[in-house]
Write a protein that holds these residues in place. Structure first.
Motif, PDB file in Angstrom:
ATOM      1  N   UNK A  38       6.504  -0.801  -2.599  1.00 10.98           N
ATOM      2  CA  UNK A  38       6.218  -0.650  -0.941  1.00 10.98           C
ATOM      3  C   UNK A  38       6.784   0.548  -0.430  1.00 10.98           C
ATOM      4  N   UNK A  74       5.462   1.549   5.728  1.00  9.44           N
ATOM      5  CA  UNK A  74       3.931   1.503   6.416  1.00  9.44           C
ATOM      6  C   UNK A  74       2.818   1.624   5.635  1.00  9.44           C
ATOM      7  N   UNK A  75       3.137   1.332   4.401  1.00  6.73           N
ATOM      8  CA  UNK A  75       2.155   1.042   3.281  1.00  6.73           C
ATOM      9  C   UNK A  75       2.017  -0.332   2.772  1.00  6.73           C
ATOM     10  N   UNK A  76       0.684  -0.595   2.085  1.00 12.89           N
ATOM     11  CA  UNK A  76       0.707  -1.903   1.404  1.00 12.89           C
ATOM     12  C   UNK A  76       1.594  -2.115  -0.016  1.00 12.89           C
ATOM     13  N   UNK A  77       1.822  -3.228  -0.339  1.00 15.96           N
ATOM     14  CA  UNK A  77       2.434  -3.198  -2.012  1.00 15.96           C
ATOM     15  C   UNK A  77       1.546  -2.971  -2.992  1.00 15.96           C
TER      16      UNK A  77
END
Lengths: 113, 112
Positions: free
Chosen positions: A38, A41-44
């Motif tokens: 991750x 500020x992002x998705x896994x």
């Protein structure tokens, strides 16, 4: 009580300095153990799923292994772009469901050039 | 490479308002999920959806929350009467089976 524990919480490496991240779990009836990356500020981002003790999977500089109670994510000769938080999640069977993911808190990896 | 798409990327809402977060899962996937991550905390499971019904939900997913698949491509999370503590990043995820679960980039919800 945490069912998924990741260590260390943070890890700082020099570029090229190999190391391992640990994920230990206490759930019974493990269906799968997942590793994600991750970025802030992002998705896994999916990396691996492991299903049984002794299984290993590799992707570029990353290798994941699984035992009956823990998993390791080995990082060989890391580069600065490997800097991220690495999340471990377990999926277990109960009640006939397909099993949701239980996440650990993650290990924040920083690789310095 | 196919990906899970979420909108909006960021939404600010007043306490007590209703919010709908939207997701387009990967096209051939059958299982859909919502997770959330409060700032600085773990990713937490909310709900899973399969065959047009909820298959599993967590304690967090109470009557304030609902999910819907209004058509063949969208999957939505509705949060009624939002509270300050609903502020979080909400992730949609999908999978073909339950073995490889792909996450979207998230919708950051701020309740003021």
């Amino acid at each position: 009580e945490d069912q998924v524990t990741q260590s260390p919480e943070a890890l700082r490496l020099q570029e090229g300095e190999s190391s391992s991240l640990n994920c230990s779990y206490t759930v019974s009836g493990l269906r799968g153990l997942f590793w994600y990356r991750q970025d802030p500020g992002k998705g896994p981002e999916f990396l691996f799923t492991l299903y049984s003790a002794g299984e290993e999977k590799e992707k570029e500089r990353l290798k994941a292994t699984l035992t009956k109670k823990e998993s390791f994510l080995h990082i060989t000769a890391p580069k600065p772009e490997d800097s991220a938080t690495y999340l471990c999640a377990v999926q277990y069977l109960y009640g006939g469901s397909q099993g949701n993911l239980i996440f650990g808190k993650g290990t924040k990896l920083s690789v310095k050039p | 490479e196919p990906e899970v798409t979420q909108t909006p990327s960021h939404q600010v809402t007043q306490m007590g308002q209703e919010v709908i977060l939207r997701c387009v899962p990967i096209s051939n996937h059958l299982y859909f999920y919502w997770y959330r991550q409060i700032l600085g905390q773990k990713v937490e499971f909310l709900v899973s959806f399969y065959n047009n019904e909820i298959s599993e939900k967590s304690e967090i997913f109470d009557d304030q929350f609902s999910v819907e698949r209004p058509d063949g491509s969208n999957f939505t999370l509705k949060i009624r009467s939002t509270k300050l503590e609903d502020s979080a990043m909400y992730f949609c995820a999908s999978s073909e089976s339950s073995n490889t679960i792909y996450f979207g980039e998230g919708s950051w919800l701020t309740v003021v």
